[in-house]
Design a protein around this motif. Structure first.
Motif, mmCIF file in Angstrom:
data_model
loop_
_atom_site.group_PDB
_atom_site.id
_atom_site.type_symbol
_atom_site.label_atom_id
_atom_site.label_comp_id
_atom_site.label_asym_id
_atom_site.label_seq_id
_atom_site.Cartn_x
_atom_site.Cartn_y
_atom_site.Cartn_z
ATOM 1 N N ASN A 26 63.678 80.223 65.684
ATOM 2 C CA ASN A 26 62.929 79.786 66.857
ATOM 3 C C ASN A 26 62.859 80.912 67.868
ATOM 4 O O ASN A 26 63.807 81.686 68.008
ATOM 5 N N VAL A 27 61.742 80.976 68.560
ATOM 6 C CA VAL A 27 61.517 82.004 69.575
ATOM 7 C C VAL A 27 61.124 81.299 70.863
ATOM 8 O O VAL A 27 60.215 80.473 70.867
ATOM 9 N N GLU A 28 61.839 81.598 71.940
ATOM 10 C CA GLU A 28 61.481 81.083 73.253
ATOM 11 C C GLU A 28 61.773 82.178 74.260
ATOM 12 O O GLU A 28 62.907 82.648 74.376
ATOM 13 N N VAL A 29 60.741 82.609 74.954
ATOM 14 C CA VAL A 29 60.888 83.715 75.892
ATOM 15 C C VAL A 29 59.839 83.573 77.004
ATOM 16 O O VAL A 29 58.761 83.024 76.780
ATOM 17 N N ALA A 30 60.189 84.042 78.191
ATOM 18 C CA ALA A 30 59.241 84.112 79.304
ATOM 19 C C ALA A 30 58.856 85.573 79.491
ATOM 20 O O ALA A 30 59.712 86.455 79.451
ATOM 21 N N ILE A 31 57.585 85.807 79.668
ATOM 22 C CA ILE A 31 57.095 87.166 79.908
ATOM 23 C C ILE A 31 57.222 87.438 81.403
ATOM 24 O O ILE A 31 56.736 86.657 82.224
ATOM 25 N N ASP A 32 57.871 88.542 81.772
ATOM 26 C CA ASP A 32 58.051 88.840 83.189
ATOM 27 C C ASP A 32 56.797 89.487 83.784
ATOM 28 O O ASP A 32 55.914 89.950 83.068
ATOM 29 N N VAL A 49 56.636 81.424 76.250
ATOM 30 C CA VAL A 49 56.302 81.458 74.830
ATOM 31 C C VAL A 49 57.304 80.603 74.066
ATOM 32 O O VAL A 49 58.511 80.767 74.236
ATOM 33 N N LYS A 50 56.793 79.702 73.232
ATOM 34 C CA LYS A 50 57.637 78.884 72.363
ATOM 35 C C LYS A 50 57.023 78.919 70.975
ATOM 36 O O LYS A 50 55.834 78.638 70.811
ATOM 37 N N ALA A 66 51.620 79.847 74.053
ATOM 38 C CA ALA A 66 51.904 80.561 75.303
ATOM 39 C C ALA A 66 51.216 79.795 76.423
ATOM 40 O O ALA A 66 50.019 79.503 76.337
ATOM 41 N N GLU A 67 52.003 79.458 77.444
ATOM 42 C CA GLU A 67 51.450 78.692 78.550
ATOM 43 C C GLU A 67 51.792 79.377 79.865
ATOM 44 O O GLU A 67 52.933 79.788 80.081
ATOM 45 N N GLY A 68 50.785 79.492 80.730
ATOM 46 C CA GLY A 68 50.971 80.090 82.042
ATOM 47 C C GLY A 68 49.692 79.955 82.848
ATOM 48 O O GLY A 68 48.694 79.412 82.365
ATOM 49 N N VAL A 69 49.715 80.438 84.069
ATOM 50 C CA VAL A 69 48.519 80.413 84.923
ATOM 51 C C VAL A 69 48.185 81.858 85.294
ATOM 52 O O VAL A 69 48.939 82.515 86.014
ATOM 53 N N ALA A 70 47.069 82.317 84.766
ATOM 54 C CA ALA A 70 46.621 83.690 85.015
ATOM 55 C C ALA A 70 45.941 83.776 86.373
ATOM 56 O O ALA A 70 45.206 82.867 86.768
ATOM 57 N N ASP A 71 46.189 84.854 87.084
ATOM 58 C CA ASP A 71 45.552 85.133 88.371
ATOM 59 C C ASP A 71 44.445 86.136 88.101
ATOM 60 O O ASP A 71 44.701 87.335 87.953
ATOM 61 N N GLU A 118 54.260 92.331 73.401
ATOM 62 C CA GLU A 118 53.018 93.010 73.022
ATOM 63 C C GLU A 118 52.089 92.047 72.286
ATOM 64 O O GLU A 118 50.880 91.991 72.569
ATOM 65 N N THR A 119 52.635 91.275 71.371
ATOM 66 C CA THR A 119 51.834 90.321 70.605
ATOM 67 C C THR A 119 51.233 89.263 71.518
ATOM 68 O O THR A 119 50.033 88.994 71.484
ATOM 69 N N VAL A 120 52.068 88.661 72.362
ATOM 70 C CA VAL A 120 51.622 87.584 73.243
ATOM 71 C C VAL A 120 50.583 88.082 74.242
ATOM 72 O O VAL A 120 49.529 87.455 74.424
ATOM 73 N N MET A 121 50.864 89.191 74.902
ATOM 74 C CA MET A 121 49.932 89.678 75.921
ATOM 75 C C MET A 121 48.595 90.102 75.311
ATOM 76 O O MET A 121 47.544 89.877 75.905
ATOM 77 N N THR A 122 48.617 90.687 74.122
ATOM 78 C CA THR A 122 47.373 91.042 73.441
ATOM 79 C C THR A 122 46.588 89.783 73.099
ATOM 80 O O THR A 122 45.371 89.708 73.337
ATOM 81 N N ASP A 123 47.272 88.772 72.565
ATOM 82 C CA ASP A 123 46.601 87.517 72.226
ATOM 83 C C ASP A 123 46.021 86.840 73.464
ATOM 84 O O ASP A 123 44.897 86.333 73.434
#
Length: 159
Positions: A26-32, A49-50, A66-71, A118-123
């Motif tokens: 399992n992978v769970e991480v927050a992107i700073d 990211v989960k 991946a869940e967040g609110v982009a500005d 890198e994977t998450v931000m590119t996606d």
């Protein structure tokens, strides 16, 4: 936490999973914020990211949300736009490809280390719409006087 330690926290070794069918992690991480900014994105709610790395029948998959609110910024009037992102992705993870043509079909890891950030931000960047608008009927900025036509009208002659 220093920058090198932050970068290392996003690295996951896939080597133990590569040769063990049925193995999962399992992978769970927050992107700073600093990492997101390095990929040209700002967030009012940082992406969480989960997901799971799973070897199914000898093929390593990375599935995650991946869940967040982009500005973001409106492409017409430059107003701030908060875009809720809740995206799901799936990749086949490999340590090498047979040809360069296959590189885009797979998630290629260097030294069997997967860089989650890198994977998450590119996606996430690729998941953004091609045109960001504050509203569908945004009037934009007047090309003559520079006024935001959503807030004020102007007397410029429109070409």
């Amino acid at each position: 936490m220093d920058m090198q330690a932050e970068a290392a926290s996003y690295l996951v070794s896939v080597r133990p999973l590569l040769y063990r069918p049925g193995e999962k992690r399992n992978v769970e991480v927050a992107i700073d914020a600093e990492t997101a900014a390095g990929f040209g994105m700002r967030f009012t709610q940082l992406p969480v990211v989960k997901g799971v790395l799973e070897n199914r029948a000898g093929v390593l998959f990375f599935r995650y949300t991946a869940e967040g609110v982009a500005d973001l910024e409106c492409d017409r009037c430059l107003a701030s736009v908060a875009m809720h992102m809740n995206e799901s992705f799936e990749h086949i993870v490999v340590t090498e490809t047979a040809t360069e043509q296959n590189d885009s079909d797979y998630l290629l890891t260097e030294n069997a280390m997967l860089n989650i950030a890198e994977t998450v931000m590119t996606d996430l960047r690729l998941a953004l719409p091609s045109k960001i608008l504050c509203s569908e009927d945004c009037l934009g900025i007047c090309p003559c006087c520079g006024v935001n036509r959503n807030q004020h009208s102007c007397n410029c002659q429109q070409a």
